[in-house]
Design a protein around this motif. Structure first.
Motif, short mmCIF file in Angstrom:
data_model
loop_
_atom_site.label_atom_id
_atom_site.label_comp_id
_atom_site.label_asym_id
_atom_site.label_seq_id
_atom_site.Cartn_x
_atom_site.Cartn_y
_atom_site.Cartn_z
N ILE A 85 0.83 -1.20 0.00
CA ILE A 85 0.00 0.00 0.00
C ILE A 85 0.87 1.25 0.00
CG2 ILE A 85 -1.74 1.32 1.29
CD1 ILE A 85 -2.90 -1.19 0.13
N GLY A 86 0.63 2.13 -0.94
CA GLY A 86 1.33 3.40 -1.02
C GLY A 86 2.34 3.51 -2.14
N VAL A 87 2.77 2.41 -2.72
CA VAL A 87 3.78 2.46 -3.78
C VAL A 87 3.24 3.22 -4.99
CG1 VAL A 87 5.15 1.09 -5.40
CG2 VAL A 87 5.00 0.41 -3.00
N ASN A 88 2.12 2.75 -5.53
CA ASN A 88 1.51 3.46 -6.66
C ASN A 88 0.95 4.81 -6.24
OD1 ASN A 88 1.77 1.82 -9.09
ND2 ASN A 88 0.57 0.31 -7.97
N GLY A 89 0.50 4.91 -5.00
CA GLY A 89 -0.02 6.19 -4.51
C GLY A 89 1.03 7.28 -4.55
N MET A 90 2.24 6.96 -4.12
CA MET A 90 3.32 7.95 -4.15
C MET A 90 3.70 8.30 -5.59
SD MET A 90 5.93 6.97 -1.07
CE MET A 90 5.78 5.19 -1.08
N ALA A 91 3.88 7.29 -6.42
CA ALA A 91 4.31 7.52 -7.80
C ALA A 91 3.26 8.33 -8.57
CB ALA A 91 4.58 6.19 -8.49
N LYS A 92 2.01 7.95 -8.44
CA LYS A 92 0.96 8.64 -9.19
C LYS A 92 0.70 10.04 -8.63
CE LYS A 92 -1.20 4.71 -11.37
NZ LYS A 92 -0.05 3.86 -11.21
N SER A 93 0.97 10.27 -7.35
CA SER A 93 0.87 11.63 -6.80
C SER A 93 1.88 12.55 -7.47
CB SER A 93 1.14 11.62 -5.30
OG SER A 93 0.15 10.93 -4.62
N VAL A 94 3.10 12.09 -7.61
CA VAL A 94 4.14 12.88 -8.25
C VAL A 94 3.78 13.13 -9.71
CG1 VAL A 94 6.57 12.90 -8.95
CG2 VAL A 94 5.93 12.10 -6.67
N ILE A 95 3.33 12.09 -10.40
CA ILE A 95 2.93 12.22 -11.81
C ILE A 95 1.77 13.21 -11.93
CG2 ILE A 95 1.95 11.00 -13.80
CD1 ILE A 95 4.88 10.30 -13.30
N GLY A 96 0.77 13.11 -11.06
CA GLY A 96 -0.36 14.02 -11.10
C GLY A 96 0.06 15.47 -10.91
N TYR A 97 0.96 15.70 -9.98
CA TYR A 97 1.45 17.06 -9.74
C TYR A 97 2.19 17.61 -10.96
CZ TYR A 97 3.98 21.00 -7.85
OH TYR A 97 4.48 22.26 -7.66
N ILE A 98 3.12 16.82 -11.49
CA ILE A 98 3.91 17.28 -12.63
C ILE A 98 3.02 17.47 -13.86
CG2 ILE A 98 5.80 16.71 -14.20
CD1 ILE A 98 7.07 15.13 -11.87
N ALA A 99 2.09 16.53 -14.09
CA ALA A 99 1.21 16.63 -15.25
C ALA A 99 0.34 17.88 -15.18
CB ALA A 99 0.34 15.38 -15.36
N ALA A 100 -0.20 18.18 -14.02
CA ALA A 100 -1.02 19.38 -13.87
C ALA A 100 -0.18 20.64 -14.05
CB ALA A 100 -1.70 19.38 -12.50
#
Length: 174
Positions: A85-100
């Motif tokens: 739990i949290g592996v994809n959450g951390m990665a996708k949080s960073v991707i979401g921030y950069i993409a936005a």
């Protein structure tokens, strides 16, 4: 004399989505990601939740919303898969921030831009997953084969383009 408008590009082109789309599309992507590879193992190469994260982040053009969207999608994906739990959450949080953040500065409606953004974010996601698993979790047996990751990024980019086109039809301009 011409007047200038000091409205930012983000304020002019920020999009929202109907509640049903904002909720059901990510849930559908997560469920398909968790269920499809069982009967069809070759479909494990797809990362539908990442495609949805990138789309919503660049469309909303709000780094906070992109981060929260990525975190929610990643954590739900972790809950339905064998990942800690949290592996994809951390990665996708960073991707979401950069993409936005990129969505504010760049025309993300352009096909060429979408190709580069998707391909790049899939490689960044692979790198982030590698760092999280190797450095944070200490899994020394976690390896990435970059040739496979380039192929995976290309396949996911090809799959993302029609998904982006379909989801474009659900946008509401604020």
């Amino acid at each position: 004399m011409a007047t200038r408008s000091f409205t930012s590009r983000r304020e002019l082109e920020q999009h929202s989505f109907p509640s049903a789309v904002a909720l059901l599309v990510p849930l559908g992507a997560i469920l398909l990601q968790a269920l499809l590879p069982r009967p069809f193992p070759r479909l494990a190469i797809l990362d539908l939740p990442l495609i949805v994260t990138i789309f919503f982040a660049v469309s909303r053009r709000n780094p906070v919303a992109g981060t929260l969207t990525g975190a929610a999608i990643g954590l739900l994906q972790d809950a339905l898969t064998a990942q800690p739990i949290g592996v994809n959450g951390m990665a996708k949080s960073v991707i979401g921030y950069i993409a936005a953040s990129i969505g504010i500065q760049v025309d993300v409606e352009n096909l060429t831009t979408r190709i580069f953004i998707n391909f790049g974010f899939f490689l960044i996601n692979s790198f982030l997953l590698f760092l999280i698993n190797r450095r944070l979790l200490g899994l020394t047996n976690f390896h990435i084969y970059w040739g496979h990751e380039f192929i995976r990024a290309a396949i996911n980019t090809v799959v993302a383009l029609p998904i982006f086109y379909l989801l474009d039809n659900t946008k509401r301009t604020e």
